[in-house]
Structures are given as structure tokens and as C-alpha cells.
Design a protein around this motif. Sequence first.
Motif, mmCIF file in Angstrom:
data_model
loop_
_atom_site.group_PDB
_atom_site.id
_atom_site.type_symbol
_atom_site.label_atom_id
_atom_site.label_comp_id
_atom_site.label_asym_id
_atom_site.label_seq_id
_atom_site.Cartn_x
_atom_site.Cartn_y
_atom_site.Cartn_z
ATOM 1 N N LYS A 99 1.865 -13.264 10.972
ATOM 2 C CA LYS A 99 0.803 -12.310 10.687
ATOM 3 C C LYS A 99 1.270 -11.313 9.637
ATOM 4 C CE LYS A 99 -1.525 -12.698 15.135
ATOM 5 N NZ LYS A 99 -2.131 -11.985 16.286
ATOM 6 N N SER A 100 0.332 -10.928 8.776
ATOM 7 C CA SER A 100 0.651 -9.994 7.695
ATOM 8 C C SER A 100 0.261 -8.572 8.093
ATOM 9 C CB SER A 100 -0.091 -10.397 6.411
ATOM 10 O OG SER A 100 0.326 -11.672 5.977
ATOM 11 N N TYR A 101 1.125 -7.619 7.736
ATOM 12 C CA TYR A 101 0.879 -6.219 8.042
ATOM 13 C C TYR A 101 1.145 -5.371 6.801
ATOM 14 C CZ TYR A 101 1.247 -7.788 12.914
ATOM 15 O OH TYR A 101 1.068 -8.451 14.102
ATOM 16 N N GLU A 102 0.339 -4.332 6.653
ATOM 17 C CA GLU A 102 0.562 -3.366 5.589
ATOM 18 C C GLU A 102 1.445 -2.250 6.134
ATOM 19 O OE1 GLU A 102 -0.483 -3.413 2.395
ATOM 20 O OE2 GLU A 102 -1.336 -5.405 2.715
ATOM 21 N N VAL A 103 2.555 -1.984 5.459
ATOM 22 C CA VAL A 103 3.460 -0.918 5.889
ATOM 23 C C VAL A 103 3.744 0.011 4.715
ATOM 24 C CG1 VAL A 103 4.550 -2.365 7.634
ATOM 25 C CG2 VAL A 103 5.520 -2.276 5.339
ATOM 26 N N GLU A 104 4.183 1.190 5.026
ATOM 27 C CA GLU A 104 4.499 2.171 3.995
ATOM 28 C C GLU A 104 5.720 1.719 3.207
ATOM 29 O OE1 GLU A 104 5.796 6.888 3.570
ATOM 30 O OE2 GLU A 104 5.396 6.004 5.543
ATOM 31 N N ASP A 105 5.606 1.834 1.895
ATOM 32 C CA ASP A 105 6.713 1.466 1.023
ATOM 33 C C ASP A 105 7.469 2.741 0.646
ATOM 34 O OD1 ASP A 105 8.506 0.475 -0.763
ATOM 35 O OD2 ASP A 105 7.045 -0.536 -2.047
ATOM 36 N N LYS A 106 8.567 2.969 1.332
ATOM 37 C CA LYS A 106 9.313 4.209 1.117
ATOM 38 C C LYS A 106 10.007 4.261 -0.236
ATOM 39 C CE LYS A 106 10.099 4.918 6.056
ATOM 40 N NZ LYS A 106 11.118 5.111 7.128
ATOM 41 N N ARG A 118 3.192 -1.889 1.218
ATOM 42 C CA ARG A 118 3.566 -3.259 0.883
ATOM 43 C C ARG A 118 3.245 -4.142 2.077
ATOM 44 N NH1 ARG A 118 8.829 -4.536 2.879
ATOM 45 N NH2 ARG A 118 9.836 -2.734 3.859
ATOM 46 N N THR A 119 3.089 -5.421 1.802
ATOM 47 C CA THR A 119 2.732 -6.375 2.852
ATOM 48 C C THR A 119 3.976 -7.094 3.361
ATOM 49 O OG1 THR A 119 0.559 -6.746 1.831
ATOM 50 C CG2 THR A 119 1.329 -8.387 3.420
ATOM 51 N N ILE A 120 4.128 -7.136 4.670
ATOM 52 C CA ILE A 120 5.228 -7.886 5.266
ATOM 53 C C ILE A 120 4.645 -8.916 6.218
ATOM 54 C CG2 ILE A 120 6.850 -5.973 5.100
ATOM 55 C CD1 ILE A 120 6.447 -5.554 8.120
ATOM 56 N N ARG A 121 5.378 -10.009 6.415
ATOM 57 C CA ARG A 121 4.945 -11.051 7.354
ATOM 58 C C ARG A 121 5.904 -11.058 8.535
ATOM 59 N NH1 ARG A 121 4.699 -16.569 5.626
ATOM 60 N NH2 ARG A 121 2.936 -16.866 7.011
ATOM 61 N N MET A 122 5.332 -11.077 9.720
ATOM 62 C CA MET A 122 6.138 -11.098 10.929
ATOM 63 C C MET A 122 5.795 -12.331 11.752
ATOM 64 S SD MET A 122 6.197 -7.079 12.113
ATOM 65 C CE MET A 122 7.430 -7.468 13.375
ATOM 66 N N ALA A 123 6.838 -12.920 12.333
ATOM 67 C CA ALA A 123 6.656 -14.115 13.153
ATOM 68 C C ALA A 123 6.564 -13.741 14.619
ATOM 69 C CB ALA A 123 7.827 -15.067 12.942
#
Length: 310
Positions: A99-106, A118-123
Motif C-alpha cells: 500500500k502507498s502512503y503519503e508522508v512528510e518529506d523532511k 513523498r510516497t512510500i510503499r509498505m508491505a
Amino acid sequence: MRETRSDLHQTITDKIVAMLEDAQATGASFPWCRPGVTVSRPTNARTQKRYRGINILTLYCEGYSRNFKSGLFATYKQWQELGAQVRKGERSCPIVVYKSYEVEDKEAPTGDEEDATRTIRMARGYHVFNADQVENFSLPEMPTVDLTTRLAHVETFVATCKVPVTYGGAAAYYRPSEDRIQMPDRALFETSPTSTATEGLYGVLLHELGHASGHPKRLARDFSENFGDERWAVEELVAELCSAMLCGDLAITPQPRLDHARYIMSWLRILKGDRSAIFTAAAKASRAAEFWHEQQPQQPSLSSVLEERT
């Protein structure tokens, strides 16, 4: 306690390694191929969506080792939603959902709104059960399609991919510099106890078509950066998995490879050294199969025609 992405990769890789080692020891076929059985693409019974990437391979292998007759899978809850019940004591099959999540790009520059996230993918791991493991569920009746019709469909499928194919000699290979597939003389393919000579031919042809998908003008597949000298073995794994997926989609049974021991040794070496390698290969193979399906005219595939008749 939820498994981490690393745990999930290791768990699934270990399962596939164990099956490959068993195939190596016994001389059995690859664990994603079941001799004499046309293995359809694993599908979610609740959503009717086909599984993708590593989940295709994982469920193929589970079906092989546990002799499942059905390609339908679903979670415990999904089976309940269908009015079915998983039998007590049944062991589940692991799958992975990304699943893709939008997280803060520090690290984004201050005041740059576009780069603030930025978008990260988590399993995340899930557990599914095969239709053979549940009660109060009837498999849909699939009409029989004669072999002549199925083989004609494969011939049309391959022709539409527009990769030149020539026959002659005894070797099968794909030559990237010419973007051409070379196949052995048709007469060299023989009927086996598990499939016809023509099915054996198409199994090999679809393997080479798997290689052709990686041409720079198509998917531009290159494993040299991640796998170095082992890139040829990973590419062979991609082509073999792509062939297995397409054989399932096109309802033909490929013949077991005579040189499978050589490939298994190289794949085991890679998988034991990199637990994410099989995920990469399965994802690339799934994309290759999808790519060739996308080249087909907008008309029902053989599998969808069968589904509509039920």
C-alpha cells in the motif's frame, strides 16, 4: 505482532527456496508448474481480481505442494462474506499486499509545497485460504474448450505481439540485437505424458517471449546494477515465470524443462543471497505478462470468455 517487510520477504523466500530444493532433490518440475495440469492465474474469490507479482508465484507454489484443484483464494473474512466457512485446522497461505502512503518529506526545501511530501510503499502480510479448504462453496462450472481452439488462441496471441519467430535447428533463444526469437524445428517437440507436442512448443515460445518483453523498446529490463554477473539467471527466472503465467492465462500445459536442474542451482544461489530477489523477479515477470496482454486487441481473452459462459 505484525511481520516487518524484511520478515515477510524472508518467510516467502524461504518457502520458495524449500520447494526449489525439493525439486532439485527429486527431479520434479518447477514448483509453479504442475505436470498435466493447466494452472490458471490465482484469483481472489471475493473480488474476482487476479493476484499479481510475488503473490502469483507464492500461490502457484502452494497449489503445487498442497495439490489444490482450484485457483481461487480469499481471506477467512472474505470466505465468510461469500457464505463459506474455512474448515477447522486448515493451514493458510501467506500473501503480501503493498500500500502507498503519503508522508512528510523532511529533506524537502523549506517552502517548497510540491516536495513537502513523498510516497512510500509498505508491505503488509495477509493469509488466504484456497477454495479446496472451505465448506459451503461451489466452484463455478467451467465449460470445456477443445485443445485446437486453445492452441489457435495462443497462436493469435503470439502473432499479435509482433516479435519475429523463425524455426530451424535445435536451439531456442531470443536475440536482442535482432529482436527475434529462434525456435527449434517443430518436429523436435514430442508429446509427453503431461502435454501435447504443440503445448510443449508454445511453453518454450512463451518463455522466449518473456525475454523479448525486456527489449529496450519495450520494458527496458536490466538487472546488471543489482545482480551483476548473476543477471542472466534472474532474467531466466523472469522469463520462466512469465511463461508459466501466460500458459495459465492461455489454458495450455507446458512440458517440464529438461534443463531445470541447471536453472534451479543458479536460482537457489541468488535467492539464498538476496531475500528480495524473488520479489523482484516475480514483479518483473508479472509486468511482462501484463505487457503482452496489453498488446492484444480489445477483445475478450480466452479466460474471460470462459468466465462469461458460467
